[in-house]
Design a protein around this motif. Structure first.
Motif, PDB file in Angstrom:
ATOM      1  N   ARG A 136       0.811  -1.233   0.000  1.00 15.40           N
ATOM      2  CA  ARG A 136       0.000   0.000   0.000  1.00 15.40           C
ATOM      3  C   ARG A 136       0.830   1.261   0.000  1.00 15.40           C
ATOM      4  NH1 ARG A 136      -3.191   1.234   4.316  1.00 15.40           N
ATOM      5  NH2 ARG A 136      -1.851   0.154   5.810  1.00 15.40           N
ATOM      6  N   PHE A 137       2.032   1.235   0.578  1.00 13.31           N
ATOM      7  CA  PHE A 137       2.848   2.441   0.783  1.00 13.31           C
ATOM      8  C   PHE A 137       4.199   2.317   0.051  1.00 13.31           C
ATOM      9  CE2 PHE A 137       1.213   3.918   5.265  1.00 13.31           C
ATOM     10  CZ  PHE A 137      -0.090   3.882   4.796  1.00 13.31           C
ATOM     11  N   PRO A 138       4.244   2.385  -1.240  1.00 11.66           N
ATOM     12  CA  PRO A 138       5.546   2.311  -1.903  1.00 11.66           C
ATOM     13  C   PRO A 138       6.439   3.495  -1.559  1.00 11.66           C
ATOM     14  CG  PRO A 138       3.816   2.882  -3.484  1.00 11.66           C
ATOM     15  CD  PRO A 138       3.137   2.526  -2.215  1.00 11.66           C
ATOM     16  N   ILE A 139       7.722   3.209  -1.317  1.00 19.78           N
ATOM     17  CA  ILE A 139       8.708   4.245  -1.023  1.00 19.78           C
ATOM     18  C   ILE A 139       9.575   4.432  -2.257  1.00 19.78           C
ATOM     19  CG2 ILE A 139      10.428   2.640  -0.087  1.00 19.78           C
ATOM     20  CD1 ILE A 139      11.122   4.782   2.015  1.00 19.78           C
ATOM     21  N   SER A 140      10.000   5.664  -2.491  1.00 23.04           N
ATOM     22  CA  SER A 140      10.847   5.943  -3.643  1.00 23.04           C
ATOM     23  C   SER A 140      11.727   7.135  -3.346  1.00 23.04           C
ATOM     24  CB  SER A 140       9.991   6.206  -4.884  1.00 23.04           C
ATOM     25  OG  SER A 140       9.190   7.360  -4.688  1.00 23.04           O
ATOM     26  N   GLY A 141      12.689   7.380  -4.256  1.00 26.08           N
ATOM     27  CA  GLY A 141      13.542   8.546  -4.131  1.00 26.08           C
ATOM     28  C   GLY A 141      14.996   8.202  -3.952  1.00 26.08           C
ATOM     29  N   ASP A 142      15.764   9.237  -3.649  1.00 24.17           N
ATOM     30  CA  ASP A 142      17.174   9.058  -3.352  1.00 24.17           C
ATOM     31  C   ASP A 142      17.439   9.729  -2.020  1.00 24.17           C
ATOM     32  OD1 ASP A 142      17.877  11.542  -5.880  1.00 24.17           O
ATOM     33  OD2 ASP A 142      17.270  11.823  -3.810  1.00 24.17           O
ATOM     34  N   ASN A 143      18.701   9.878  -1.647  1.00 26.56           N
ATOM     35  CA  ASN A 143      18.966  10.422  -0.317  1.00 26.56           C
ATOM     36  C   ASN A 143      18.583  11.883  -0.170  1.00 26.56           C
ATOM     37  OD1 ASN A 143      19.829   8.098   0.888  1.00 26.56           O
ATOM     38  ND2 ASN A 143      21.677   8.996   1.697  1.00 26.56           N
ATOM     39  N   ALA A 144      18.449  12.610  -1.289  1.00 19.58           N
ATOM     40  CA  ALA A 144      18.094  14.020  -1.169  1.00 19.58           C
ATOM     41  C   ALA A 144      16.591  14.209  -0.979  1.00 19.58           C
ATOM     42  CB  ALA A 144      18.571  14.773  -2.406  1.00 19.58           C
ATOM     43  N   LYS A 145      15.806  13.336  -1.560  1.00 18.04           N
ATOM     44  CA  LYS A 145      14.351  13.448  -1.468  1.00 18.04           C
ATOM     45  C   LYS A 145      13.765  12.043  -1.455  1.00 18.04           C
ATOM     46  CE  LYS A 145      11.023  16.770  -2.072  1.00 18.04           C
ATOM     47  NZ  LYS A 145      10.974  18.206  -1.831  1.00 18.04           N
ATOM     48  N   VAL A 146      12.990  11.741  -0.443  1.00 19.18           N
ATOM     49  CA  VAL A 146      12.362  10.421  -0.329  1.00 19.18           C
ATOM     50  C   VAL A 146      10.860  10.615  -0.197  1.00 19.18           C
ATOM     51  CG1 VAL A 146      12.180   8.344   1.078  1.00 19.18           C
ATOM     52  CG2 VAL A 146      14.412   9.389   0.693  1.00 19.18           C
ATOM     53  N   TYR A 147      10.104   9.792  -0.922  1.00 19.08           N
ATOM     54  CA  TYR A 147       8.653   9.897  -0.956  1.00 19.08           C
ATOM     55  C   TYR A 147       8.018   8.636  -0.387  1.00 19.08           C
ATOM     56  CZ  TYR A 147       9.919  13.479  -4.347  1.00 19.08           C
ATOM     57  OH  TYR A 147      10.486  14.561  -4.968  1.00 19.08           O
ATOM     58  N   LEU A 148       6.864   8.815   0.246  1.00 22.17           N
ATOM     59  CA  LEU A 148       6.063   7.688   0.699  1.00 22.17           C
ATOM     60  C   LEU A 148       4.664   7.888   0.134  1.00 22.17           C
ATOM     61  CD1 LEU A 148       6.340   5.148   2.546  1.00 22.17           C
ATOM     62  CD2 LEU A 148       5.197   6.505   4.311  1.00 22.17           C
ATOM     63  N   GLU A 149       4.318   7.061  -0.841  1.00 24.76           N
ATOM     64  CA  GLU A 149       2.985   7.112  -1.437  1.00 24.76           C
ATOM     65  C   GLU A 149       2.062   6.257  -0.582  1.00 24.76           C
ATOM     66  OE1 GLU A 149       4.065   9.281  -5.047  1.00 24.76           O
ATOM     67  OE2 GLU A 149       2.125   8.759  -4.190  1.00 24.76           O
ATOM     68  N   MET A 150       1.088   6.880   0.044  1.00 25.19           N
ATOM     69  CA  MET A 150       0.223   6.156   0.962  1.00 25.19           C
ATOM     70  C   MET A 150      -1.127   5.937   0.284  1.00 25.19           C
ATOM     71  SD  MET A 150       1.295   8.563   4.169  1.00 25.19           S
ATOM     72  CE  MET A 150       0.409   7.646   5.394  1.00 25.19           C
ATOM     73  N   ASN A 151      -1.433   4.692  -0.046  1.00 30.81           N
ATOM     74  CA  ASN A 151      -2.658   4.342  -0.753  1.00 30.81           C
ATOM     75  C   ASN A 151      -3.559   3.480   0.114  1.00 30.81           C
ATOM     76  OD1 ASN A 151      -1.733   5.548  -3.290  1.00 30.81           O
ATOM     77  ND2 ASN A 151      -0.313   3.819  -3.393  1.00 30.81           N
ATOM     78  N   THR A 152      -4.817   3.440  -0.255  1.00 31.23           N
ATOM     79  CA  THR A 152      -5.816   2.633   0.468  1.00 31.23           C
ATOM     80  C   THR A 152      -5.673   2.861   1.970  1.00 31.23           C
ATOM     81  OG1 THR A 152      -5.379   0.964  -1.265  1.00 31.23           O
ATOM     82  CG2 THR A 152      -6.921   0.367   0.452  1.00 31.23           C
ATOM     83  N   LEU A 153      -5.689   4.100   2.372  1.00 31.36           N
ATOM     84  CA  LEU A 153      -5.467   4.455   3.776  1.00 31.36           C
ATOM     85  C   LEU A 153      -6.599   3.958   4.662  1.00 31.36           C
ATOM     86  CD1 LEU A 153      -3.911   7.923   3.176  1.00 31.36           C
ATOM     87  CD2 LEU A 153      -2.895   6.168   4.624  1.00 31.36           C
ATOM     88  N   LYS A 154      -6.214   3.552   5.871  1.00 31.54           N
ATOM     89  CA  LYS A 154      -7.153   3.037   6.856  1.00 31.54           C
ATOM     90  C   LYS A 154      -7.088   3.919   8.111  1.00 31.54           C
ATOM     91  CE  LYS A 154      -5.817  -1.630   5.425  1.00 31.54           C
ATOM     92  NZ  LYS A 154      -5.237  -2.916   5.888  1.00 31.54           N
ATOM     93  N   PRO A 155      -8.137   3.907   8.920  1.00 32.87           N
ATOM     94  CA  PRO A 155      -8.065   4.668  10.175  1.00 32.87           C
ATOM     95  C   PRO A 155      -6.863   4.288  11.043  1.00 32.87           C
ATOM     96  CG  PRO A 155     -10.333   4.072   9.719  1.00 32.87           C
ATOM     97  CD  PRO A 155      -9.496   3.382   8.673  1.00 32.87           C
ATOM     98  N   ASP A 156      -6.436   3.018  10.986  1.00 28.70           N
ATOM     99  CA  ASP A 156      -5.264   2.576  11.766  1.00 28.70           C
ATOM    100  C   ASP A 156      -3.963   3.207  11.287  1.00 28.70           C
ATOM    101  OD1 ASP A 156      -6.238  -0.885  12.507  1.00 28.70           O
ATOM    102  OD2 ASP A 156      -6.785   1.040  13.412  1.00 28.70           O
TER     103      ASP A 156
END
Length: 121
Positions: free
Chosen positions: A66-86
């Motif tokens: 659900r949460f693919p991470i991407s980027g390099d050391n200068a910029k890192v992204y966390l794509e948060m999909n299908t989010l749940k209350p938890d």
């Protein structure tokens, strides 16, 4: 010294998406691994995901797929999909010496200020 600045948190409905960004800067940044932790109210902090400079990634079981991470050391992204209350928590970017298989940064030395993610209808 490494500086980390997170952005992208907010309020989203269950099933929605958010993208978190971590901008990293500082001396000897290439010696560090970047990743994400989160801490929900009344709970212990947990590792979410981290990424090595060779592109290898690790995830907590609770966010795998659900949460693919991407980027390099200068910029890192966390794509948060299908989010749940938890998934509601403060999310922190961290820089440390390694990346564990459960998505936790090993020997974290630097932290961002955190960004709030709230999943609620």
């Amino acid at each position: 010294q490494v500086q980390l600045v997170e952005s992208g948190g907010g309020l989203v409905q269950p099933g929605g998406s958010l993208r978190l960004s971590c901008a990293a800067s500082g001396f000897m940044l290439d010696r560090y691994v970047i990743g994400w932790f989160r801490q929900a109210p009344g709970k212990q902090r947990e590792g979410v995901s981290c990424i090595l400079r060779n592109g290898l990634k690790a995830y907590a079981d609770s966010v795998k797929g659900r949460f693919p991470i991407s980027g390099d050391n200068a910029k890192v992204y966390l794509e948060m999909n299908t989010l749940k209350p938890d998934d509601t928590a403060v999310y922190y970017c961290a820089a440390g010496r390694g990346c564990a298989t459960d998505g936790a940064i090993v020997a974290a030395e630097y932290w961002g200020q955190g960004t709030q993610v709230t999943v609620s209808s």
